[in-house]
Scaffold this motif. Structure first.
Motif, PDB file in Angstrom:
ATOM      1  N   ILE A  97     -43.900 -42.026 -28.639  1.00 25.03           N
ATOM      2  CA  ILE A  97     -44.217 -40.849 -27.813  1.00 25.03           C
ATOM      3  C   ILE A  97     -44.319 -41.375 -26.345  1.00 25.03           C
ATOM      4  O   ILE A  97     -45.110 -42.111 -25.976  1.00 25.03           O
ATOM      5  CB  ILE A  97     -45.774 -40.461 -28.146  1.00 25.03           C
ATOM      6  N   PRO A  98     -43.061 -41.215 -25.569  1.00 27.06           N
ATOM      7  CA  PRO A  98     -43.022 -41.276 -24.093  1.00 27.06           C
ATOM      8  C   PRO A  98     -44.356 -40.963 -23.395  1.00 27.06           C
ATOM      9  O   PRO A  98     -45.071 -39.801 -23.773  1.00 27.06           O
ATOM     10  CB  PRO A  98     -42.070 -40.878 -23.650  1.00 27.06           C
ATOM     11  N   GLN A  99     -44.812 -41.904 -22.429  1.00 25.14           N
ATOM     12  CA  GLN A  99     -45.893 -41.270 -21.651  1.00 25.14           C
ATOM     13  C   GLN A  99     -45.788 -39.804 -20.821  1.00 25.14           C
ATOM     14  O   GLN A  99     -44.698 -39.633 -20.264  1.00 25.14           O
ATOM     15  CB  GLN A  99     -46.366 -42.401 -20.495  1.00 25.14           C
ATOM     16  N   GLY A 100     -46.416 -39.227 -21.053  1.00 23.95           N
ATOM     17  CA  GLY A 100     -46.554 -37.642 -20.335  1.00 23.95           C
ATOM     18  C   GLY A 100     -45.950 -36.649 -21.280  1.00 23.95           C
ATOM     19  O   GLY A 100     -45.701 -35.584 -20.697  1.00 23.95           O
ATOM     20  N   THR A 101     -45.737 -36.685 -22.404  1.00 28.66           N
ATOM     21  CA  THR A 101     -45.194 -36.059 -23.565  1.00 28.66           C
ATOM     22  C   THR A 101     -46.216 -34.857 -23.643  1.00 28.66           C
ATOM     23  O   THR A 101     -47.196 -35.146 -23.843  1.00 28.66           O
ATOM     24  CB  THR A 101     -44.680 -36.508 -24.795  1.00 28.66           C
ATOM     25  N   PRO A 102     -45.814 -33.426 -23.425  1.00 25.91           N
ATOM     26  CA  PRO A 102     -46.860 -32.453 -23.939  1.00 25.91           C
ATOM     27  C   PRO A 102     -47.398 -32.619 -25.277  1.00 25.91           C
ATOM     28  O   PRO A 102     -46.405 -32.848 -26.172  1.00 25.91           O
ATOM     29  CB  PRO A 102     -46.030 -31.099 -23.568  1.00 25.91           C
ATOM     30  N   THR A 103     -48.506 -32.162 -25.517  1.00 28.09           N
ATOM     31  CA  THR A 103     -48.842 -31.973 -26.912  1.00 28.09           C
ATOM     32  C   THR A 103     -48.216 -31.368 -28.066  1.00 28.09           C
ATOM     33  O   THR A 103     -47.913 -32.006 -29.072  1.00 28.09           O
ATOM     34  CB  THR A 103     -50.391 -31.770 -27.069  1.00 28.09           C
ATOM     35  N   ILE A 104     -47.653 -30.279 -27.603  1.00 31.77           N
ATOM     36  CA  ILE A 104     -46.987 -29.708 -28.449  1.00 31.77           C
ATOM     37  C   ILE A 104     -45.525 -30.003 -28.891  1.00 31.77           C
ATOM     38  O   ILE A 104     -44.838 -29.874 -29.876  1.00 31.77           O
ATOM     39  CB  ILE A 104     -46.662 -28.063 -27.664  1.00 31.77           C
ATOM     40  N   LEU A 105     -45.002 -30.970 -28.179  1.00 34.89           N
ATOM     41  CA  LEU A 105     -43.746 -31.467 -28.309  1.00 34.89           C
ATOM     42  C   LEU A 105     -43.837 -32.890 -28.966  1.00 34.89           C
ATOM     43  O   LEU A 105     -42.849 -33.611 -29.069  1.00 34.89           O
ATOM     44  CB  LEU A 105     -42.933 -31.729 -27.020  1.00 34.89           C
ATOM     45  N   MET A 106     -45.179 -33.346 -29.178  1.00 33.36           N
ATOM     46  CA  MET A 106     -45.152 -34.782 -29.727  1.00 33.36           C
ATOM     47  C   MET A 106     -44.754 -34.916 -31.140  1.00 33.36           C
ATOM     48  O   MET A 106     -44.002 -35.928 -31.326  1.00 33.36           O
ATOM     49  CB  MET A 106     -46.995 -35.105 -29.937  1.00 33.36           C
ATOM     50  N   PRO A 107     -45.069 -33.915 -32.034  1.00 28.88           N
ATOM     51  CA  PRO A 107     -44.241 -34.041 -33.248  1.00 28.88           C
ATOM     52  C   PRO A 107     -42.824 -33.998 -33.225  1.00 28.88           C
ATOM     53  O   PRO A 107     -42.126 -35.040 -33.913  1.00 28.88           O
ATOM     54  CB  PRO A 107     -44.569 -32.734 -34.092  1.00 28.88           C
ATOM     55  N   HIS A 130     -48.473 -50.953 -30.338  1.00 28.59           N
ATOM     56  CA  HIS A 130     -47.264 -50.642 -29.460  1.00 28.59           C
ATOM     57  C   HIS A 130     -46.235 -50.017 -30.094  1.00 28.59           C
ATOM     58  O   HIS A 130     -45.614 -49.126 -29.333  1.00 28.59           O
ATOM     59  CB  HIS A 130     -46.687 -52.106 -29.169  1.00 28.59           C
ATOM     60  N   MET A 131     -45.821 -50.209 -31.303  1.00 30.20           N
ATOM     61  CA  MET A 131     -44.701 -49.510 -31.942  1.00 30.20           C
ATOM     62  C   MET A 131     -44.869 -47.913 -32.219  1.00 30.20           C
ATOM     63  O   MET A 131     -44.027 -47.081 -32.080  1.00 30.20           O
ATOM     64  CB  MET A 131     -44.499 -49.946 -33.548  1.00 30.20           C
ATOM     65  N   PHE A 132     -46.293 -47.652 -32.445  1.00 30.50           N
ATOM     66  CA  PHE A 132     -46.694 -46.226 -32.412  1.00 30.50           C
ATOM     67  C   PHE A 132     -46.764 -45.645 -31.213  1.00 30.50           C
ATOM     68  O   PHE A 132     -46.282 -44.591 -31.069  1.00 30.50           O
ATOM     69  CB  PHE A 132     -48.160 -46.170 -33.039  1.00 30.50           C
ATOM     70  N   ALA A 133     -47.167 -46.238 -30.032  1.00 35.15           N
ATOM     71  CA  ALA A 133     -47.227 -45.708 -28.957  1.00 35.15           C
ATOM     72  C   ALA A 133     -45.639 -45.654 -28.270  1.00 35.15           C
ATOM     73  O   ALA A 133     -45.520 -44.865 -27.274  1.00 35.15           O
ATOM     74  CB  ALA A 133     -47.826 -46.647 -27.855  1.00 35.15           C
ATOM     75  N   HIS A 134     -44.716 -46.539 -28.642  1.00 37.43           N
ATOM     76  CA  HIS A 134     -43.365 -46.440 -28.310  1.00 37.43           C
ATOM     77  C   HIS A 134     -42.952 -44.963 -28.685  1.00 37.43           C
ATOM     78  O   HIS A 134     -41.827 -44.580 -28.186  1.00 37.43           O
ATOM     79  CB  HIS A 134     -42.474 -47.620 -28.822  1.00 37.43           C
ATOM     80  N   SER A 174     -36.733 -56.919 -27.339  1.00 39.01           N
ATOM     81  CA  SER A 174     -37.794 -56.824 -26.262  1.00 39.01           C
ATOM     82  C   SER A 174     -38.783 -55.485 -26.364  1.00 39.01           C
ATOM     83  O   SER A 174     -39.904 -55.654 -26.023  1.00 39.01           O
ATOM     84  CB  SER A 174     -37.327 -56.772 -24.871  1.00 39.01           C
ATOM     85  N   GLU A 175     -38.414 -54.527 -27.041  1.00 41.23           N
ATOM     86  CA  GLU A 175     -39.093 -53.352 -27.359  1.00 41.23           C
ATOM     87  C   GLU A 175     -40.177 -53.606 -28.499  1.00 41.23           C
ATOM     88  O   GLU A 175     -41.126 -52.819 -28.466  1.00 41.23           O
ATOM     89  CB  GLU A 175     -38.284 -52.093 -27.823  1.00 41.23           C
ATOM     90  N   VAL A 176     -40.012 -54.786 -29.135  1.00 33.63           N
ATOM     91  CA  VAL A 176     -40.990 -54.730 -30.350  1.00 33.63           C
ATOM     92  C   VAL A 176     -42.048 -55.762 -29.859  1.00 33.63           C
ATOM     93  O   VAL A 176     -42.968 -55.962 -30.737  1.00 33.63           O
ATOM     94  CB  VAL A 176     -40.309 -55.235 -31.328  1.00 33.63           C
ATOM     95  N   ASN A 177     -41.948 -56.138 -28.792  1.00 36.94           N
ATOM     96  CA  ASN A 177     -42.984 -57.438 -28.051  1.00 36.94           C
ATOM     97  C   ASN A 177     -44.133 -56.525 -27.361  1.00 36.94           C
ATOM     98  O   ASN A 177     -43.747 -55.583 -26.653  1.00 36.94           O
ATOM     99  CB  ASN A 177     -42.182 -58.603 -27.294  1.00 36.94           C
TER     100      ASN A 177
END
Length: 225
Positions: A131-141, A125-129, A222-225
């Protein structure tokens, strides 16, 4: 006579080489035990109403996955900061919440405990948090870098927000009051009215900052649960 504008925030005042200024932090404890031996009065009923409202709000923010009793941590945090903010408005009482020493001592352990709990128990969950959902691949880093920096500076922003707001109001009141001896008589009444309005504003700031710190801490939890 005031030799320095920031002298009221100086914690080095001591008696017998003991710094008694920081003892003002614990003066709020004197207001708590009376509820155990006095019958419920209007003050107690009003304070109990506030705590119940805070409990329901924090419970909603933490969500269904919150641990039993975790809301009381943030209620205690709100009460502690509120007592110290209000005590700092009284004359000759040291404002402990205007120092990063105290505010960082509150925000940093909370943030570290959230991070340790999140990365140990919910690392996916912490790793997924990051990168917001829908982020383009080039902007992920870049998003990972931005989210990491914003997460690291959270305890600092919590501490600085509380400290800066408490210092700003006190300094404004000191600057206005120090100009009083140079004012003519008819302007003194205007100055007194302005100071009363500033005192009301500072009282509101004391409540708002306590609420903001408690709410943000709840949201970070609440973000870490």
């Amino acid at each position: 006579m005031m030799t320095n504008l920031f002298s009221i925030f100086d914690p080095s005042t001591n008696l017998f080489n003991i710094s008694f200024n920081w003892l003002s932090t614990f003066l709020g404890l004197l207001f708590i035990p009376y509820v155990y031996w006095l019958i419920p009065n209007r003050h107690f009923i009003f304070w109990n109403f506030i705590l119940n409202k805070l409990y329901n709000e924090f419970k909603t923010l933490l969500g269904p996955k919150n641990h039993q009793g975790s809301t009381f941590i943030f209620i205690s945090l709100f009460s502690f900061i509120l007592f110290n903010n209000f005590l700092g408005l009284f004359p000759y009482i040291f404002t402990s919440t205007s120092h990063l020493t105290l505010s960082l001592s509150i925000s940093l352990p909370l943030w570290l405990s959230f991070m340790f709990f999140g990365w140990i128990n919910n690392y996916q969950h912490m790793f997924a948090h990051m990168i917001p959902q829908g982020t383009p691949t080039i902007l992920m880093p870049f998003m990972v870098l931005i989210e990491t920096i914003s997460n690291i500076i959270r305890p600092g922003t919590l501490a600085v927000r509380l400290t800066a707001n408490m210092i700003a109001g006190h300094l404004l009141m000191i600057l206005l009051s120090s100009t009083g001896p140079n004012f003519p008589t008819y302007l003194i009444f205007i100055l007194i009215i302005v100071q009363i309005l500033l005192m009301i504003l500072e009282s509101a700031v004391a409540v708002i900052q306590s609420y903001v710190i408690a709410i943000l801490s709840t949201l970070y939890s609440s973000e870490v649960n």
